[in-house]
Every structure is written in C-alpha cells, then in structure tokens.
Design an enzyme around this catalytic site. Structure first.
Site, PDB file in Angstrom:
ATOM      1  N   GLY A  12       0.772  -1.209   0.119  1.00 27.43           N
ATOM      2  CA  GLY A  12       0.138  -0.005  -0.009  1.00 27.43           C
ATOM      3  C   GLY A  12       0.959   1.193   0.005  1.00 27.43           C
ATOM      4  N   LYS A  16      -1.536   5.388  -5.439  1.00 28.74           N
ATOM      5  CA  LYS A  16      -2.534   4.896  -6.408  1.00 28.74           C
ATOM      6  C   LYS A  16      -3.464   6.029  -6.468  1.00 28.74           C
ATOM      7  CE  LYS A  16      -3.992   1.646  -3.532  1.00 28.74           C
ATOM      8  NZ  LYS A  16      -2.496   1.625  -2.589  1.00 28.74           N
ATOM      9  N   GLY A  40      -6.073   5.387   2.683  1.00 27.33           N
ATOM     10  CA  GLY A  40      -6.186   6.887   2.435  1.00 27.33           C
ATOM     11  C   GLY A  40      -5.524   7.046   0.952  1.00 27.33           C
ATOM     12  N   THR A 131      -5.351  -0.229  12.096  1.00 24.60           N
ATOM     13  CA  THR A 131      -5.780   1.226  12.317  1.00 24.60           C
ATOM     14  C   THR A 131      -6.787   1.390  13.421  1.00 24.60           C
ATOM     15  OG1 THR A 131      -7.521   0.816  10.670  1.00 24.60           O
ATOM     16  CG2 THR A 131      -5.148   1.566   9.849  1.00 24.60           C
ATOM     17  N   THR A 303      -3.321   7.164   9.333  1.00 22.28           N
ATOM     18  CA  THR A 303      -3.081   7.043  10.613  1.00 22.28           C
ATOM     19  C   THR A 303      -2.077   8.099  10.928  1.00 22.28           C
ATOM     20  OG1 THR A 303      -1.370   5.656  10.092  1.00 22.28           O
ATOM     21  CG2 THR A 303      -3.494   4.646  10.372  1.00 22.28           C
ATOM     22  N   ARG A 307       6.053   5.545   7.889  1.00 19.18           N
ATOM     23  CA  ARG A 307       6.171   4.473   6.992  1.00 19.18           C
ATOM     24  C   ARG A 307       7.789   3.999   7.190  1.00 19.18           C
ATOM     25  NH1 ARG A 307       3.444   7.618   2.264  1.00 19.18           N
ATOM     26  NH2 ARG A 307       0.991   7.160   2.931  1.00 19.18           N
ATOM     27  N   LYS A 333       7.038   8.015  -7.116  1.00 21.46           N
ATOM     28  CA  LYS A 333       8.231   8.729  -6.233  1.00 21.46           C
ATOM     29  C   LYS A 333       9.504   8.519  -6.984  1.00 21.46           C
ATOM     30  CE  LYS A 333       5.657   9.363  -2.384  1.00 21.46           C
ATOM     31  NZ  LYS A 333       5.569   9.369  -0.702  1.00 21.46           N
ATOM     32  N   LEU A 334       9.861   8.407  -8.139  1.00 24.42           N
ATOM     33  CA  LEU A 334      10.843   8.308  -8.705  1.00 24.42           C
ATOM     34  C   LEU A 334      11.969   9.607  -8.308  1.00 24.42           C
ATOM     35  CD1 LEU A 334      12.686   6.419 -10.641  1.00 24.42           C
ATOM     36  CD2 LEU A 334      11.993   8.106 -12.575  1.00 24.42           C
ATOM     37  N   GLY A 417       6.959  13.578  -9.107  1.00 27.53           N
ATOM     38  CA  GLY A 417       6.580  14.455  -7.853  1.00 27.53           C
ATOM     39  C   GLY A 417       5.109  14.271  -7.601  1.00 27.53           C
TER      40      GLY A 417
END
Length: 432
Positions: A12, A16, A40, A131, A303, A307, A333-334, A417
């Site tokens: 996760g 997405k 989320g 959660t 939450t 991470r 997130k490259l 980005g």
C-alpha cells in the site's frame, strides 16, 4: 470502451490515488471495489491537498460518476464527513455523481470498539498493527452472515432487528472478554436513523449500473485500496488487511464479470514502504532509510504513522505481477531517489542456504529471509520539472529499464513529483 483496474503492488501507499486521478480524465466511471476507511489516497491538485478514505478520488472531476462497490465497507460518519468536506471546497457530491452499492456493508460503532479492544489485548510482538477503525470485525460479520448492509438503511425495522442481535453479542464480548463498557442501543439506532436519511438517496445497484455503462461502451476505472502484500489470501498473513486487494477482486467487489477487464495497472513505488507490523525484507534502519522517509514524506494518510522505508523489492514486485496479471506498471516517487549515488534492488531472498523467488507463506520465514541485492548507479539531478521520458537523466532511465526487465512488464506511467502535472503518461491503458 475499456475497463482498467488500478492495484498496489507492495504494502500500500504506492501513490494509487494520483494515478487514478491521472487516468480518471479518460474514464466515464470510477469504481472503488474493496477496503474501508483504513486506506487513504492523497492528491495534490494545483497546490491543494485532498485526502480520500472512501470516496473514489475521481470525484474531483465533475463530469465523472463515482461508484462505491459491494466489496467496500463503509463507516457512515467518515463517508458523510468526506462529502461535507468536498462540498465546503466547492465540489458538491450528489446522487447523480456518486452511487453506493446497496450490498456494501456498514462499519458499526461496535466494530471499531472491538477492533481497538482486541488489538490492545494482544501481547507485544503479537500485535497486527490494525488502524482500529473496525475493518476486521466488520468483515468478520460479513463472512459470518450477520453483517448490516447499506440497503438495510431503507428498512429501519430490518436494521433494528439486526442491530439488536449483533449488539447483544458485541456487548457480551466487550464486557466479559475485554472488560470494556457496553455500547448503548438507542444511541446507535438514533444515530443511524440520521445516517439513513442522508445516505439512502445514494444507494443503488452498482453492478447493474456498470453493466449498462459497459453496454454503452463507456470507460470504467476500478480503484483498489492497500497493496498486494496486504491481501487477505496472498499477503504476509496475518499482517494483512481483511479483504482481497488483488485485481481479481475488482470483479467480485463491484459485480462485474472477469472477461470485461481489459488492463491492470500496477502501482510500484520506486522504493518500498510499509506501515504497521509484519515482515519487510528490504527495510533500512540506517541514514538512507531516514532520507527516504523524510524526502518522500512517508506518513500514513489515514493514521499519520511513519512508514518504514527500504530499497525496491523485486520479489514483491514479481509476486504482484503474477497475482494481478499486471499489463502495465506505474512507477511512482522516482524523484525521491534523486541524490542517491547507488541504488539497490532485491532480486531474491535467502535463508539458511536456501533461495526464494517469492514471498514465503510461513510468516516466521518471511520475517527471517535476507534480501539478495543487485546495485545500480543512481543520479544526482532533481527531476520534478521533467515532462518527457527522454529528458530524464540517463541513470534514471536505466533504473526504469531494470525494473521492466525484472518484472517483465513495461512502464506505462512515471511519476516525478506529488502534483497532478508531475506525471509522464507513456502509454494510456484506455487507448488500446
């Protein structure tokens, strides 16, 4: 006409929501098919941040219709809160724009209370990392054939009977097993009477609506929550969510036949993260892990928890390709990897002289395996302003090519980005 499924390939938090937002402009319908408000999706649009927990992120497009499928479980307070927040931001949510499956199950107040009580009762080291939002207990009631559905709100007599039976059992567990105060029937009933008045206009037959859309040759985008390794059957059980997160559940969770799915886009973060407990073979406990966490803004959208961060796990990626029949990869997130002189990719695991090309089903073994890395050159340039694949640094392009080689899936989308415009669409899955 095309039907496209979006799934997470890791644990996760792969981004997405942003990819769904990108592809929504080509879709007529956007469908959420599983999970609850334990997930989320964070979007940044023109500098404004939007966080969605239940409503599909396609709601930001006023000309699209969003659907919440039968596989989703709904906390009415959270859903109505999202609707109110969107309305306050000038985005009215009406039954013409949003349909909720009458077959979707409701998260009741006793579900979240039981969730928190049971987690608190577990010894340290045995905790799941839930959660506490009632997801697991709600799915337990659903499978146990005692759940309360959205459609039950249309008949408060039926709702009352179900609530009384379920609350009696829940209160017994709360008081006798967990030493927690019982919940009040009248308070819950009155609360849900109010919810019924607000939600009943949105309730409908999502399966029928989508079938009619398909017959009109409309484009349909299916949006999943969490990631492949959190799947209740195929993930790192028991450190998983309580639903099937893989692409096959798009059909079951929305009432669409499997032959009507045309493409599956897997969202793969350029490195790996995980929230909560459970195995994480490539987790980093050093300065590099801290850098990824800080630069990537790695906090859970639901939450707020930090991470855990690590190098890209090729084993996890290969599992996702196999389990989801992924046809195209969206690498997100490259940009976070810019500045790393060397980047590692786990190609397989090893433990006690044995090698593994898939995540072990034995949870103790999964927590003990060590990654076998290959190392590639990184790049120093910041890439947030790049708008074409050819303008990426050569080493960044090489990294993407290596991911394609390992997964045997072509990269169709590259995110450089957080903003909506910081995305390279190399191949549109809606254009066959």
């Amino acid at each position: 006409m095309s039907s496209v499924v979006i799934v997470g390939t890791q644990w996760g938090d792969e981004g997405k929501g942003k990819i769904v937002d990108l592809l929504t402009r080509y879709a007529d319908y956007v469908v959420r098919f599983q999970g609850g408000n334990n997930a989320g999706h964070t979007l940044v649009v023109e500098g404004k941040q939007f966080i969605f927990h239940i409503i599909p992120s396609g709601i930001l497009y006023e000309d699209k219709k969003c659907m919440i499928g039968n596989g989703v479980i709904i906390d009415p307070a959270v859903l109505l809160g999202e609707i109110k927040e969107l309305q306050e931001k000038g985005l009215p949510v009406t039954p013409e724009r949003l349909m909720i499956s009458e077959r979707a199950h409701l998260i009741m107040p006793y579900h979240s209370t039981l969730d928190q009580a049971s987690e608190a009762a577990l010894a340290q080291g045995k905790k799941i990392g839930t959660t506490g939002r009632g997801i697991g207990p709600c799915y337990v009631d659903k499978v146990g054939r005692r759940g309360i559905k959205v459609g039950d709100l249309a008949d408060m007599g039926v709702f009352r009977d179900k609530l009384q039976t379920n609350l009696d059992e829940a209160n017994f567990l709360l008081t006798q097993k967990y030493n927690v105060k019982p919940l009040d029937f009248d308070l819950i009933y009155d609360q849900f009477q109010s919810y019924a008045e607000q939600l009943n206009p949105f309730s409908g037959n999502v399966s029928l609506e989508l079938d009619n859309a398909r017959k009109r040759n409309d484009n349909i985008l299916f949006e999943g929550a969490q990631g492949t390794q959190l799947d209740i059957d195929h993930g790192t059980y028991p450190f998983v969510t309580s639903s099937n997160t893989i692409a096959g559940n798009a059909c079951n969770g929305s009432g669409v036949g499997p032959t009507h799915i045309d493409a599956v886009i897997g969202i793969l973060k350029a490195y790996t993260t995980r929230v909560g407990e459970g195995p994480f073979p490539t987790e980093l406990f050093d300065k590099t892990g801290e850098e990824l966490q800080k630069k990537g803004g790695e906090f859970g959208a639901t939450t707020g928890r930090k991470r855990r961060c690590g190098w890209l796990d090729g084993v996890v990626a290969a599992d996702a390709v196999r389990l989801n029949s992924i046809t195209g990869m969206a690498i997100t997130k490259l940009d976070v990897l810019s500045g790393q002189s060397k980047i590692k990719i786990a190609r397989e695991y090893q433990f006690d002289g044995k090698k593994y090309q898939a995540m072990p089903s034995n949870i103790q073994l999964a927590g003990s395996v060590q990654p076998v890395y290959e190392e590639v050159d990184g790049w120093q340039e910041e890439i947030g302003d790049v708008r074409s694949f050819e303008d990426l640094p050569a080493k960044a392009r090489d990294y993407i090519k290596r991911i394609e080689d390992i997964t045997e899936v072509e990269a169709s989308i590259i995110s450089v980005g957080p903003d909506r415009e910081e995305t390279l669409l190399l191949k549109n899955p809606f254009e066959n």
